[in-house]
Write an enzyme that holds these catalytic residues in place. Structure first.
Site, PDB file in Angstrom:
ATOM      1  N   LEU A 213       0.806  -1.224   0.000  1.00 13.16           N
ATOM      2  CA  LEU A 213       0.000   0.000   0.000  1.00 13.16           C
ATOM      3  C   LEU A 213       0.842   1.278   0.000  1.00 13.16           C
ATOM      4  CD1 LEU A 213      -3.025  -0.920   2.275  1.00 13.16           C
ATOM      5  CD2 LEU A 213      -2.708  -1.241  -0.166  1.00 13.16           C
TER       6      LEU A 213
ATOM      7  N   GLU B 191       8.243 -14.938  24.580  1.00 14.16           N
ATOM      8  CA  GLU B 191       7.847 -16.354  24.763  1.00 14.16           C
ATOM      9  C   GLU B 191       8.675 -17.274  23.870  1.00 14.16           C
ATOM     10  OE1 GLU B 191       5.196 -17.138  27.145  1.00 14.16           O
ATOM     11  OE2 GLU B 191       5.959 -15.125  27.505  1.00 14.16           O
TER      12      GLU B 191
ATOM     13  N   THR C  69      12.062 -16.714  21.049  1.00 16.67           N
ATOM     14  CA  THR C  69      12.168 -16.089  19.722  1.00 16.67           C
ATOM     15  C   THR C  69      11.866 -17.128  18.636  1.00 16.67           C
ATOM     16  OG1 THR C  69      14.488 -16.678  19.530  1.00 16.67           O
ATOM     17  CG2 THR C  69      14.013 -14.528  20.521  1.00 16.67           C
TER      18      THR C  69
HETATM   19  C1  LIG Z   1       7.972  -6.084  24.704  1.00 14.74           C
HETATM   20  C2  LIG Z   1       8.630  -7.240  25.365  1.00 14.74           C
HETATM   21  C3  LIG Z   1       7.969  -7.903  26.391  1.00 14.74           C
HETATM   22  C4  LIG Z   1       8.593  -8.958  27.055  1.00 14.74           C
HETATM   23  N1  LIG Z   1       7.939  -9.571  28.098  1.00 14.74           N
HETATM   24  C5  LIG Z   1       8.614 -10.465  28.857  1.00 14.74           C
HETATM   25  C6  LIG Z   1       8.039 -10.989  30.065  1.00 14.74           C
HETATM   26  O1  LIG Z   1       6.883 -10.714  30.408  1.00 14.74           O
HETATM   27  N2  LIG Z   1       8.805 -11.801  30.830  1.00 14.74           N
HETATM   28  C7  LIG Z   1      10.072 -12.129  30.501  1.00 14.74           C
HETATM   29  O2  LIG Z   1      10.728 -12.838  31.253  1.00 14.74           O
HETATM   30  N3  LIG Z   1      10.640 -11.690  29.353  1.00 14.74           N
HETATM   31  C8  LIG Z   1       9.955 -10.855  28.533  1.00 14.74           C
HETATM   32  N4  LIG Z   1      10.531 -10.362  27.396  1.00 14.74           N
HETATM   33  C9  LIG Z   1      11.870 -10.797  27.032  1.00 14.74           C
HETATM   34  C10 LIG Z   1      11.860 -11.758  25.860  1.00 14.74           C
HETATM   35  O3  LIG Z   1      11.283 -12.976  26.237  1.00 14.74           O
HETATM   36  C11 LIG Z   1      13.335 -11.893  25.409  1.00 14.74           C
HETATM   37  O4  LIG Z   1      13.672 -10.684  24.771  1.00 14.74           O
HETATM   38  C12 LIG Z   1      13.526 -13.062  24.489  1.00 14.74           C
HETATM   39  O5  LIG Z   1      13.395 -14.257  25.201  1.00 14.74           O
HETATM   40  C13 LIG Z   1      14.920 -13.062  23.828  1.00 14.74           C
HETATM   41  O6  LIG Z   1      15.905 -12.921  24.782  1.00 14.74           O
HETATM   42  P1  LIG Z   1      17.061 -11.834  24.588  1.00 14.74           P
HETATM   43  O7  LIG Z   1      16.393 -10.541  24.286  1.00 14.74           O
HETATM   44  O8  LIG Z   1      17.954 -11.880  25.754  1.00 14.74           O
HETATM   45  O9  LIG Z   1      17.820 -12.278  23.286  1.00 14.74           O
HETATM   46  P2  LIG Z   1      19.006 -13.338  23.141  1.00 14.74           P
HETATM   47  O10 LIG Z   1      18.677 -14.578  23.864  1.00 14.74           O
HETATM   48  O11 LIG Z   1      20.262 -12.642  23.512  1.00 14.74           O
HETATM   49  O12 LIG Z   1      18.968 -13.622  21.598  1.00 14.74           O
HETATM   50  C14 LIG Z   1      19.429 -12.678  20.626  1.00 14.74           C
HETATM   51  C15 LIG Z   1      19.219 -13.294  19.261  1.00 14.74           C
HETATM   52  O13 LIG Z   1      19.953 -14.515  19.151  1.00 14.74           O
HETATM   53  C16 LIG Z   1      19.106 -15.596  18.829  1.00 14.74           C
HETATM   54  N5  LIG Z   1      19.543 -16.810  19.522  1.00 14.74           N
HETATM   55  C17 LIG Z   1      19.789 -16.965  20.842  1.00 14.74           C
HETATM   56  N6  LIG Z   1      20.157 -18.235  21.120  1.00 14.74           N
HETATM   57  C18 LIG Z   1      20.132 -18.900  19.938  1.00 14.74           C
HETATM   58  C19 LIG Z   1      20.400 -20.248  19.555  1.00 14.74           C
HETATM   59  N7  LIG Z   1      20.752 -21.168  20.448  1.00 14.74           N
HETATM   60  N8  LIG Z   1      20.288 -20.578  18.242  1.00 14.74           N
HETATM   61  C20 LIG Z   1      19.912 -19.658  17.306  1.00 14.74           C
HETATM   62  N9  LIG Z   1      19.644 -18.362  17.619  1.00 14.74           N
HETATM   63  C21 LIG Z   1      19.754 -17.996  18.910  1.00 14.74           C
HETATM   64  C22 LIG Z   1      17.717 -15.167  19.291  1.00 14.74           C
HETATM   65  O14 LIG Z   1      16.702 -15.828  18.573  1.00 14.74           O
HETATM   66  C23 LIG Z   1      17.748 -13.660  19.001  1.00 14.74           C
HETATM   67  O15 LIG Z   1      17.459 -13.453  17.651  1.00 14.74           O
HETATM   68  C24 LIG Z   1       9.899  -9.363  26.679  1.00 14.74           C
HETATM   69  C25 LIG Z   1      10.550  -8.709  25.616  1.00 14.74           C
HETATM   70  C26 LIG Z   1       9.946  -7.667  24.976  1.00 14.74           C
HETATM   71  C27 LIG Z   1      10.684  -6.979  23.859  1.00 14.74           C
END
Ligand SMILES: Cc1cc2nc3c(=O)[nH]c(=O)nc-3n(C[C@H](O)[C@H](O)[C@H](O)COP(=O)(O)OP(=O)(O)OC[C@H]3O[C@@H](n4cnc5c(N)ncnc54)[C@H](O)[C@@H]3O)c2cc1C
Length: 406
Positions: A358, A383, A385
């Protein structure tokens, strides 16, 4: 027998929630995206009254666990899709047992479920949250550094939790609670991780920050610090023993069996909103999507549209399956991850493609499409990634342990 029809009862609930989404959510969606951190109290109070008196538990948390099959999860899944079609940020802001409640339902004893969840059917609006993520640990929950040390009749919690959905409302602004994941024995790895219920206002629990976010801005996302925070001994969910295996940890992880289909349903609701917006815009431009035409005769636009539609439909079927399994009391970890991985990716692709198709209409703040693109992305992050859910699916299908496939 396989039946893909919604029961008349669930269909009635869907229609009722759709009306609320259309009339009470859409009109305020932009306003509360812009007024981040402000609460739409009229809407929240209305939804609290609906949720506490109905079969629907908007956060994916089961209010009470009944023996035998039920339709609670399917009803909730269908309701969440409609609410997120209305507005995903507002949906996440609705007072309910939410993620914290799902953890209690999955890992708590019957007594704990009664003690912590009964409050969500009475009195003033309340929230519960779940705090797993830390500054140095997200996907790899075995790396949790928050600690819980036993001291007589208490557990003493220390650590910092970030990005806690509804953390502010659960920890400080309502008679709710926060479920905190902490290790009771760092040397035991995952087996040492337990979940603790921390009641609102417990000394030592402080909200230190509320995030400014890209999307779902009506939902609060908090940093919570625990400093010598004392909770009663029986606020540990399930058994306090540190098992030799990771069985105990699996109990806590079962929380995601309920919450991942809920996230998937939310993704589908946002994607559907975007798709409908595109269809209406095309209709206005006199462009009809031609179904049943040979693929080689389709325009690129028609192919794109059908691809978006098919992705959402596939995600919905996976989500309904995972929810139906919950209702049947079947273990659905694989299906829950499948639904979440598929729907998280689908909403990301569908909303981006909708904006792309769009052009200015999709990018302008005059319409909600740009907002749906921002709101949708979170479903591919929290929950578990996209990558983590794909990893879980691969492990389960190939029968590999987390050590063998990481
Ligand atoms: C708006 C929002 C609300 C949220 N709410 C909650 C909540 O209520 N409670 C809570 O506890 N958390 C919450 N979170 C946190 C969210 O669950 C985490 O951000 C998520 O689990 C990813 O963890 P991280 O950000 O540390 O990324 P990382 O674990 O550091 O990962 C970074 C990147 O690397 C990738 N990666 C990591 N390990 C691997 C692997 N083994 N193989 C391949 N790829 C990998 C991931 O997919 C991601 O792309 C929230 C996040 C946001 C943004």
């Amino acid at each position: 027998m396989i039946d893909f029809e919604l029961s008349p009862e669930i269909e009635r609930t869907r229609q009722m929630i759709h009306m609320a989404a259309e009339n009470a959510m859409r009109p305020i969606a932009r306003e509360y995206d812009e007024r981040e951190h402000e609460k739409p109290w009229d809407f929240l109070n209305m939804m609290w009254n609906v949720s506490r008196s109905s079969a629907v538990s908007f956060g994916g948390g089961d209010k009470e666990k009944k023996a035998g099959p039920s339709t609670r999860f399917m009803t909730t899944t269908v309701a969440i899709e409609e609410l997120s079609w209305g507005d995903a940020g507002l949906y996440l802001a609705i007072p309910n047992a939410g993620l914290g409640g799902a953890a209690v339902a999955a890992a708590g004893t019957p007594e704990q479920r009664q003690r912590f969840l009964a409050r969500f059917t009475e009195g003033e609006p309340k929230w519960a949250a779940m705090a797993i993520t830390e500054p140095g640990c997200g996907s790899d929950s075995a790396a949790i550094t928050a600690t819980a040390v036993r001291d007589g009749d208490n557990w003493v919690l220390n650590g910092e939790k970030i990005f806690v959905t509804s953390g502010l409302m659960a920890a400080e602004k309502s008679d709710g609670f926060v479920v905190v994941w902490a290790t009771v024995d760092k040397s035991a790895g995952r087996a040492g991780i337990k979940a603790f219920v921390v009641e609102k206002g417990t000394p030592g629990m402080t909200v230190t920050k509320v995030e400014h976010k890209h999307g779902i801005r009506a939902s609060d996302t908090a940093t919570i610090v625990f400093e010598d925070c004392r909770v009663p001994f029986d606020n540990i969910l399930g058994s306090p023993e540190v098992p030799k295996t990771t069985e105990g940890f699996k109990g806590v992880m079962a929380t995601f069996d309920a919450t991942r289909p809920a996230v998937a349903a939310s993704a589908i609701g946002i994607g559907r909103a975007a798709l409908e917006f595109v269809r209406e815009a095309l209709d206005k431009a006199g462009i009809k999507i031609r179904y049943g035409v040979a693929p080689k005769k389709l325009t690129t636009l028609e192919r794109d549209f059908m691809d978006m539609e098919a992705n959402l439909q596939a995600a919905r079927l996976l989500t309904w399956r995972a929810s139906w399994m919950m209702d049947e009391g079947l273990r659905n970890s694989l299906e829950a991850s499948m639904s979440k991985a598929k729907a998280g990716l689908a909403v990301t692709k569908v909303t981006q493609k909708a904006v792309e198709l769009l052009g200015p209409l999709g990018y302008s703040r005059k319409y909600l499409l740009e907002k749906w693109m921002r709101d949708g992305k979170i479903n591919d992050i929290f929950e578990g990634t996209q990558q983590i859910n794909m990893l879980i699916i691969a492990r389960r299908i190939l029968d590999y342990s987390s050590k063998e496939l990481s």
